[in-house]
Design a protein around this motif. Structure first.
Motif, mmCIF file in Angstrom:
data_model
loop_
_atom_site.group_PDB
_atom_site.id
_atom_site.type_symbol
_atom_site.label_atom_id
_atom_site.label_comp_id
_atom_site.label_asym_id
_atom_site.label_seq_id
_atom_site.Cartn_x
_atom_site.Cartn_y
_atom_site.Cartn_z
ATOM 1 N N VAL A 118 0.867 -1.175 0.000
ATOM 2 C CA VAL A 118 0.000 0.000 0.000
ATOM 3 C C VAL A 118 0.903 1.223 0.000
ATOM 4 O O VAL A 118 1.804 1.334 0.842
ATOM 5 C CB VAL A 118 -0.937 0.024 1.231
ATOM 6 C CG1 VAL A 118 -1.749 1.306 1.276
ATOM 7 C CG2 VAL A 118 -1.840 -1.200 1.230
ATOM 8 N N TYR A 119 0.669 2.096 -0.956
ATOM 9 C CA TYR A 119 1.444 3.334 -1.088
ATOM 10 C C TYR A 119 0.526 4.515 -0.804
ATOM 11 O O TYR A 119 -0.584 4.582 -1.342
ATOM 12 C CB TYR A 119 1.997 3.481 -2.510
ATOM 13 C CG TYR A 119 2.874 2.333 -2.938
ATOM 14 C CD1 TYR A 119 4.237 2.353 -2.692
ATOM 15 C CD2 TYR A 119 2.336 1.231 -3.598
ATOM 16 C CE1 TYR A 119 5.049 1.294 -3.085
ATOM 17 C CE2 TYR A 119 3.138 0.183 -3.999
ATOM 18 C CZ TYR A 119 4.492 0.209 -3.743
ATOM 19 O OH TYR A 119 5.290 -0.836 -4.133
ATOM 20 N N GLN A 120 0.989 5.422 0.037
ATOM 21 C CA GLN A 120 0.251 6.664 0.270
ATOM 22 C C GLN A 120 1.003 7.788 -0.424
ATOM 23 O O GLN A 120 2.230 7.904 -0.289
ATOM 24 C CB GLN A 120 0.095 6.946 1.758
ATOM 25 C CG GLN A 120 -0.877 5.975 2.408
ATOM 26 C CD GLN A 120 -1.255 6.396 3.806
ATOM 27 O OE1 GLN A 120 -0.491 7.063 4.498
ATOM 28 N NE2 GLN A 120 -2.437 6.011 4.222
ATOM 29 N N VAL A 121 0.250 8.585 -1.174
ATOM 30 C CA VAL A 121 0.844 9.632 -2.000
ATOM 31 C C VAL A 121 0.123 10.942 -1.742
ATOM 32 O O VAL A 121 -1.116 10.990 -1.744
ATOM 33 C CB VAL A 121 0.730 9.263 -3.505
ATOM 34 C CG1 VAL A 121 1.278 10.376 -4.385
ATOM 35 C CG2 VAL A 121 1.436 7.943 -3.779
ATOM 36 N N TRP A 122 0.909 11.983 -1.516
ATOM 37 C CA TRP A 122 0.356 13.328 -1.468
ATOM 38 C C TRP A 122 0.406 13.905 -2.869
ATOM 39 O O TRP A 122 1.450 13.849 -3.526
ATOM 40 C CB TRP A 122 1.176 14.228 -0.554
ATOM 41 C CG TRP A 122 0.863 14.133 0.903
ATOM 42 C CD1 TRP A 122 -0.255 13.621 1.484
ATOM 43 C CD2 TRP A 122 1.695 14.585 1.973
ATOM 44 N NE1 TRP A 122 -0.167 13.706 2.852
ATOM 45 C CE2 TRP A 122 1.017 14.305 3.175
ATOM 46 C CE3 TRP A 122 2.934 15.190 2.027
ATOM 47 C CZ2 TRP A 122 1.538 14.621 4.410
ATOM 48 C CZ3 TRP A 122 3.466 15.507 3.261
ATOM 49 C CH2 TRP A 122 2.769 15.221 4.438
ATOM 50 N N VAL A 123 -0.714 14.456 -3.314
ATOM 51 C CA VAL A 123 -0.746 15.203 -4.566
ATOM 52 C C VAL A 123 -0.994 16.661 -4.190
ATOM 53 O O VAL A 123 -2.039 17.001 -3.648
ATOM 54 C CB VAL A 123 -1.830 14.690 -5.533
ATOM 55 C CG1 VAL A 123 -1.848 15.541 -6.800
ATOM 56 C CG2 VAL A 123 -1.592 13.222 -5.880
ATOM 57 N N HIS A 124 0.010 17.491 -4.457
ATOM 58 C CA HIS A 124 -0.084 18.925 -4.174
ATOM 59 C C HIS A 124 -0.640 19.629 -5.400
ATOM 60 O O HIS A 124 -0.201 19.362 -6.519
ATOM 61 C CB HIS A 124 1.305 19.503 -3.864
ATOM 62 C CG HIS A 124 1.989 18.859 -2.713
ATOM 63 N ND1 HIS A 124 2.002 19.423 -1.455
ATOM 64 C CD2 HIS A 124 2.677 17.694 -2.619
ATOM 65 C CE1 HIS A 124 2.697 18.634 -0.638
ATOM 66 N NE2 HIS A 124 3.105 17.582 -1.318
ATOM 67 N N SER A 125 -1.589 20.509 -5.186
ATOM 68 C CA SER A 125 -2.125 21.362 -6.243
ATOM 69 C C SER A 125 -1.680 22.782 -5.931
ATOM 70 O O SER A 125 -1.944 23.287 -4.840
ATOM 71 C CB SER A 125 -3.658 21.298 -6.268
ATOM 72 O OG SER A 125 -4.110 19.968 -6.426
ATOM 73 N N ILE A 126 -1.012 23.416 -6.868
ATOM 74 C CA ILE A 126 -0.494 24.771 -6.665
ATOM 75 C C ILE A 126 -1.168 25.694 -7.685
ATOM 76 O O ILE A 126 -0.978 25.534 -8.896
ATOM 77 C CB ILE A 126 1.042 24.844 -6.845
ATOM 78 C CG1 ILE A 126 1.746 23.740 -6.049
ATOM 79 C CG2 ILE A 126 1.552 26.227 -6.506
ATOM 80 C CD1 ILE A 126 1.619 23.845 -4.543
#
Length: 135
Positions: free
Chosen positions: A58-66
Motif C-alpha cells: 500500500v502506497y500513500q501519495v500526497w498530490v499537491h495542487s499549486i
C-alpha cells in the motif's frame, strides 16, 4: 523472489494520469521558480498488506495542487476538482503489477504559500499486487 513496484514507476503512472486528465504539468520534483499552476506528487509511505494469496504493498501519495497567486480560492478549487476527476480513472502500472485499489482519501489541507499561491494537499492510497503466493 517477487519485485515490489518501484517508487519511480508509481510516480510516473500518477504523473501521466494527472497530466493526461488535466492538461496541467505534474512534477515529482518541483524545479526552482516553476510557474503555477501545477501539480506535485510525492510518496509519503509504503507498507506491506499481504493477504493469504497475494503479495501487496500500500502506497500513500500526497498530490499537491499549486494555483496561480491571488486572493480567490476559485483557482485552487478548480485545480482540485480537475485532479480528482482525472484520478477517477485508474493509473496504468507496468506489466507484472496489478492495481487492486486506488482510493481518494480527500483534501488534507489548503493553505496560502509565501508566494501568495494557494496550495492544496490531497491524499491518495494505492494498493498494488506484485505476486501471488502458491503452495
Amino acid at each position: 523472489m517477487y519485485t515490489q513496484l518501484s517508487f519511480n514507476d508509481l510516480l510516473l503512472a500518477i504523473k501521466k494520469r494527472i497530466e493526461d486528465g488535466t492538461g496541467t504539468i505534474c512534477y515529482d520534483a518541483v524545479p526552482k521558480d516553476a510557474a503555477s499552476p501545477f501539480y506535485f506528487a510525492e510518496i509519503i509511505q509504503s507498507r506491506p498488506a499481504d493477504t493469504k494469496t497475494m503479495y501487496r504493498m500500500v502506497y500513500q501519495v500526497w498530490v499537491h495542487s499549486i494555483a496561480e497567486p491571488g486572493a480567490s480560492s476559485v483557482q485552487i478549487n478548480d485545480l482540485i476538482k480537475g485532479m480528482e476527476e482525472a484520478m477517477t480513472d485508474e493509473i496504468v502500472l507496468p506489466e507484472g503489477y496489478e492495481l487492486i485499489m486506488q482510493t481518494n482519501m480527500g483534501v488534507q489541507t489548503i493553505k496560502t504559500d509565501e508566494t501568495n499561491e494557494k496550495h492544496a494537499v490531497s491524499l491518495y492510497q494505492f494498493t498494488v499486487c506484485y505476486g501471488f503466493k502458491c503452495k
